[in-house]
Write a protein that holds these residues in place. Structure first.
Motif, mmCIF file in Angstrom:
data_model
loop_
_atom_site.group_PDB
_atom_site.id
_atom_site.type_symbol
_atom_site.label_atom_id
_atom_site.label_comp_id
_atom_site.label_asym_id
_atom_site.label_seq_id
_atom_site.Cartn_x
_atom_site.Cartn_y
_atom_site.Cartn_z
ATOM 1 N N THR A 3 5.229 -68.141 -22.678
ATOM 2 C CA THR A 3 5.573 -67.867 -21.273
ATOM 3 C C THR A 3 5.789 -66.386 -21.011
ATOM 4 N N LYS A 33 1.337 -72.524 -13.225
ATOM 5 C CA LYS A 33 2.352 -71.942 -14.104
ATOM 6 C C LYS A 33 3.165 -73.022 -14.814
ATOM 7 N N SER A 34 3.518 -74.086 -14.110
ATOM 8 C CA SER A 34 4.361 -75.120 -14.710
ATOM 9 C C SER A 34 3.635 -75.843 -15.843
ATOM 10 N N LYS A 53 1.211 -74.432 -17.527
ATOM 11 C CA LYS A 53 0.703 -73.387 -18.423
ATOM 12 C C LYS A 53 -0.799 -73.544 -18.631
#
Lengths: 115, 116
Positions: A28, A68-69, A71
């Motif tokens: 991340t 984003k959540s 990935k």
């Protein structure tokens, strides 16, 4: 240790179709997600890139979608043309405060667009 | 346009030989990188340098060393070439600090090394 996973390894698309290449990352800390395009006998060249605070970026026929959540991020090539036939690499970058970057590449997707 | 020039496009060497791969960039970039590209493995970072005489190991530095005596030149050295070092080697550069650093890498056209 594969930090950026790319699929598929190869892709054949008809002219005018949509090409989709997917990538997933683990770290991340990555803060820049570029796609590079490489033609035979040439070095890779930046095609399009996105930062993680944006969900989509479009440049002409090329679009990056970024989740984003999950990935995950993907490259969509609309109205694919024979001239798009190349190898595509996704990448994830950490830009250090000292000014240098650590870039981790996916394994590449060889795209062939047939007439 | 940024130009990254790799002096040798194709080399054939024998096992145990010392190999030098040279890379020159003309855009006054602080950062320079050496990658190797293998089918199915993508691009893997061997070494990078963020300043003259500075070097950092990448992900696969074993069997390689580098030299950066001048800002524009970054050399990759294989002290004793082995067959598993047969590969495409790509040099890249990027700006250092400041607005110019968008994270983009500028690549040369590659040096294809075959070790027999």
């Amino acid at each position: 240790q594969q930090q950026v996973k790319q699929s598929p390894q190869s892709l054949i698309v008809q002219k005018g179709g949509i090409s989709i290449i997917n990538c997933a990352y683990e770290n991340t800390a990555f803060d820049y997600f570029p796609w590079y395009q490489q033609f035979p006998g040439k070095g890779p060249a930046l095609l399009i890139a996105i930062r993680p605070d944006v969900s989509e970026k479009k440049e002409g026929r090329f679009t990056i979608s970024f989740n984003k959540s999950a990935k995950q991020f993907s490259l969509h090539i609309m109205d694919s043309q024979p001239g798009d036939s190349a190898t595509y690499f996704c990448a994830a970058t950490i830009i250090h405060s000292g000014g240098y970057q650590k870039v981790t590449f996916g394994t590449g997707t060889k795209l062939q667009v047939i007439p | 346009d940024v130009k990254v020039t790799q002096s040798s496009r194709y080399l054939v060497k024998r096992t145990g030989e010392k190999v030098f791969l040279e890379c020159v960039q003309d855009m006054d970039h602080e950062n320079m990188f050496w990658y190797r590209q293998d089918p199915g493995l993508g691009l893997r970072l061997i070494y990078f340098s963020y300043d003259v005489k500075m070097k950092e190991k990448g992900d696969i530095p074993e069997g390689y060393s580098v030299s950066r005596e001048k800002k524009e030149r970054f050399s990759l050295i294989l002290e004793s070439a082995s067959t598993n070092q047969t590969s495409m080697y790509l040099c890249a550069s990027s700006p250092g600090t400041g607005a110019a650093n968008t994270g983009e890498l500028f690549f040369g056209e590659g040096s294809r090394l075959t070790v027999l």
